[in-house]
Write an enzyme that holds these catalytic residues in place. Structure first.
Site, mmCIF file in Angstrom:
data_model
loop_
_atom_site.group_PDB
_atom_site.id
_atom_site.type_symbol
_atom_site.label_atom_id
_atom_site.label_comp_id
_atom_site.label_asym_id
_atom_site.label_seq_id
_atom_site.Cartn_x
_atom_site.Cartn_y
_atom_site.Cartn_z
ATOM 1 N N GLY A 239 -8.169 9.545 -25.053
ATOM 2 C CA GLY A 239 -8.562 10.431 -26.294
ATOM 3 C C GLY A 239 -10.089 10.610 -26.608
ATOM 4 O O GLY A 239 -10.421 11.492 -27.418
ATOM 5 N N GLU A 273 -7.175 4.397 -21.370
ATOM 6 C CA GLU A 273 -6.448 5.536 -20.719
ATOM 7 C C GLU A 273 -7.204 6.870 -20.777
ATOM 8 O O GLU A 273 -6.574 8.033 -21.155
ATOM 9 C CB GLU A 273 -4.925 5.658 -21.052
ATOM 10 C CG GLU A 273 -4.139 4.395 -21.206
ATOM 11 C CD GLU A 273 -2.964 4.872 -21.943
ATOM 12 O OE1 GLU A 273 -2.636 5.790 -22.484
ATOM 13 O OE2 GLU A 273 -1.896 3.729 -21.805
ATOM 14 N N GLY A 275 -8.872 10.399 -19.649
ATOM 15 C CA GLY A 275 -8.622 11.412 -19.031
ATOM 16 C C GLY A 275 -9.849 12.515 -18.925
ATOM 17 O O GLY A 275 -10.732 12.287 -18.059
ATOM 18 N N ARG A 276 -9.700 13.151 -20.075
ATOM 19 C CA ARG A 276 -10.692 14.259 -20.126
ATOM 20 C C ARG A 276 -12.149 13.829 -20.015
ATOM 21 O O ARG A 276 -12.861 14.637 -19.310
ATOM 22 C CB ARG A 276 -10.683 14.889 -21.541
ATOM 23 C CG ARG A 276 -11.388 16.206 -21.933
ATOM 24 C CD ARG A 276 -11.365 16.484 -23.373
ATOM 25 N NE ARG A 276 -10.076 16.405 -23.892
ATOM 26 C CZ ARG A 276 -9.267 17.332 -24.212
ATOM 27 N NH1 ARG A 276 -9.459 18.505 -23.956
ATOM 28 N NH2 ARG A 276 -7.919 17.041 -24.853
ATOM 29 N N ARG A 312 -6.085 26.887 -21.727
ATOM 30 C CA ARG A 312 -6.651 26.452 -23.163
ATOM 31 C C ARG A 312 -7.043 27.070 -24.135
ATOM 32 O O ARG A 312 -6.907 26.919 -25.375
ATOM 33 C CB ARG A 312 -7.674 25.044 -22.694
ATOM 34 C CG ARG A 312 -7.212 24.172 -21.684
ATOM 35 C CD ARG A 312 -8.254 22.757 -21.429
ATOM 36 N NE ARG A 312 -8.228 22.088 -22.867
ATOM 37 C CZ ARG A 312 -9.070 22.321 -23.790
ATOM 38 N NH1 ARG A 312 -10.279 23.149 -23.404
ATOM 39 N NH2 ARG A 312 -9.217 21.270 -24.661
ATOM 40 N N TYR A 316 -5.047 26.498 -27.332
ATOM 41 C CA TYR A 316 -5.419 25.846 -28.392
ATOM 42 C C TYR A 316 -6.793 26.653 -29.014
ATOM 43 O O TYR A 316 -7.629 25.742 -29.616
ATOM 44 C CB TYR A 316 -5.971 24.382 -27.681
ATOM 45 C CG TYR A 316 -5.203 23.583 -26.841
ATOM 46 C CD1 TYR A 316 -3.965 23.395 -27.396
ATOM 47 C CD2 TYR A 316 -5.389 23.513 -25.490
ATOM 48 C CE1 TYR A 316 -3.119 22.281 -26.649
ATOM 49 C CE2 TYR A 316 -4.732 22.848 -24.855
ATOM 50 C CZ TYR A 316 -3.455 22.093 -25.434
ATOM 51 O OH TYR A 316 -2.606 21.512 -24.436
ATOM 52 N N CYS A 342 0.085 40.680 -18.911
ATOM 53 C CA CYS A 342 0.330 41.506 -19.887
ATOM 54 C C CYS A 342 0.475 40.877 -21.234
ATOM 55 O O CYS A 342 1.661 40.926 -21.759
ATOM 56 C CB CYS A 342 1.758 42.233 -19.406
ATOM 57 S SG CYS A 342 1.391 42.719 -17.786
ATOM 58 N N TYR A 371 -6.908 19.092 -17.801
ATOM 59 C CA TYR A 371 -6.108 20.173 -18.436
ATOM 60 C C TYR A 371 -6.079 21.793 -17.972
ATOM 61 O O TYR A 371 -6.065 22.282 -18.646
ATOM 62 C CB TYR A 371 -5.823 19.916 -19.953
ATOM 63 C CG TYR A 371 -5.771 18.600 -20.162
ATOM 64 C CD1 TYR A 371 -4.526 17.883 -19.842
ATOM 65 C CD2 TYR A 371 -6.835 17.773 -21.036
ATOM 66 C CE1 TYR A 371 -4.596 16.342 -20.313
ATOM 67 C CE2 TYR A 371 -6.735 16.523 -21.251
ATOM 68 C CZ TYR A 371 -5.665 15.599 -21.085
ATOM 69 O OH TYR A 371 -5.445 14.554 -21.108
#
Ligand code: LLP
Length: 418
Positions: A239, A273, A275-276, A312, A316, A342, A371
């Protein structure tokens, strides 16, 4: 930080000109910097060097096997959420005993594969799941090592879609239920409680929600060990946020120090953990301007990448910096950068001030390493782009561009539909 920079007005990834990659594989293309990934992993891992810990890279952020191999060589474990991610992690050479399995909907088949592989632990998210895990372990004559993922009801103050630690979210188990469940699994023949887990959300830009969650976990940990259950692993999830625009996330050192300070009395092995923060700024999506058009109200720059390649911004309302591959002098103008799909939701930037662009110009959509490709699809029957890994002055195609053959390979027309 990252190793994408201009040299003499031209964008390079490490020592390789982006244009050289484009002339070899075309556009759109994802480009990742191995040096950036390695650096991010090392900085993160070293931030925890004072305590017993394991960094389980969150495979969902970018699951290309070449990236996983690079991380395996640096000593990373893996946080997985499916049988597919298990297969990738194992193929990349991540040792099974460094793999944790998260997610609210693991199937019995996925549990079986993970138990057979001998993973470190399951992060269990419901009492129902715990029951199924016990059945699967029993059928294999094994004891399944597990942590319960609790929902600490802490607001991570991030986008609602990536908030996971609030009571209204589907994740984790309420504290009281978790404590009861631990009690029942003491000396269980097929379940082996060894950890406690939480993951409160993604793209967090302050340490305080992590510390608040850890305070809740500490109280649960202490209660659980008071039953004579020997917990070993305290999994704090991932996170930690990155800079897309002007965010000011805490550096890994500050994040680590805050967690270590709070967890030190527990003598636990910490699992993280991320990721980003490992891969986010280590990747870009390169796209070419197909057309520009002005309707008297707005100017649109239509590029050859679309929301199916990088969702993304659409999903978001995420900000991704966009820069030209060849630096441009002169004026700027306000444009919408949009893809060929489209839907009006197919955009990368709205009302963005960019240098004046024309047909054929190359653009880099920054911070697309996490992501990005993993969330891509074939919507509008578009072929997914290739992925390229740059390492020093060399580059490697680590996933080729899809072909029309790939696109149609899994479909069939019923024989009587003549
Ligand atoms: N652990 C668990 C259990 C997770 O669910 C996640 C992310 C992570 C670790 C890694 O979180 P990170 O360090 O990358 O923040 N697609 C969204 C992000 C979804 C995150 C889902 N879970 C986006 O593009 O922003």
């Amino acid at each position: 930080m990252h190793y994408f920079q201009y040299k003499n007005g031209e964008l390079f990834c490490e020592e390789v000109p982006v244009k050289e990659i484009v002339s070899s594989v075309g556009t759109p293309v994802y480009i990742y910097s191995a040096r950036t990934i390695s650096r991010h992993f090392r900085v993160f891992d070293e931030a925890f060097s004072g305590v017993s810990h394991l960094v389980c890279y969150s495979v969902k952020a970018n699951s290309n096997v070449a990236i996983l191999r690079l991380l395996a060589r640096l000593g990373a474990g893996a946080d997985i959420v499916s049988g597919g991610e298990l297969a990738r992690a194992l193929k990349a050479g991540i040792p099974a005993d460094k793999i944790v399995f998260s997610g609210v909907g693991k199937t019995p088949e996925e549990m079986k594969a993970a138990l057979e592989a001998g993973i470190l632990m399951f992060n269990v998210e419901s009492l129902d799941e715990l029951e199924v895990l016990s059945e699967v372990a029993s059928s294999l004559g094994k004891r399944a090592p597990f942590a319960l993922r609790v929902n600490p009801n802490v607001d991570p103050k991030t986008h609602p879609y990536i908030t996971t630690g609030l009571k209204k979210n589907k994740f984790g188990i309420p504290e009281e239920q978790a404590i009861e469940a631990y009690k029942k699994t003491k000396d269980h023949p097929f379940l082996y409680p060894i950890g406690l887990d939480a993951h409160i959300g993604s793209q967090l830009t302050s340490v305080s929600p992590f510390v608040d969650a850890l305070k809740r976990l500490k109280a649960i940990w202490e209660e659980v060990i008071s039953f004579g259950i020997e917990l070993k692993y305290l999994d704090m999830g991932g996170g930690l946020g990155i800079v897309y625009r002007d965010e000011e996330p805490p550096p890994p050192k500050e994040y680590a120090e805050a967690l270590i300070r709070e967890a030190k009395e527990l003598s636990a092995t910490l699992i993280l953990e991320p990721g980003r923060v490992i891969v986010g700024n280590a990747g870009v999506l390169i796209t070419k301007v197909l057309y520009t058009k002005e309707n008297g109200f707005k100017k649109f720059v239509i590029v050859d990448a679309a929301m199916n390649d990088l969702i993304r911004p659409s999903l978001y309302q995420a900000y991704h910096e966009i820069i030209p591959v060849e630096e441009k002098d002169g004026g700027k103008e306000v444009v919408d950068v949009v893809g060929p799909i489209c839907e009006s939701g197919d955009f990368f930037a709205r009302e963005r001030k960019l240098p004046v662009l024309k047909r054929g110009d190359l653009l880099a959509i920054m911070s697309a390493g996490a992501y990005g490709f993993v969330m891509s699809s074939n919507y509008n029957s578009r072929l997914r782009p290739p992925e390229v890994l740059v390492d020093g002055d060399k580059f490697y195609v680590i996933r080729r561009r899809e072909s029309i053959f790939d696109l149609l390979a899994l479909e069939s027309i019923p024989v009587n539909y003549v």
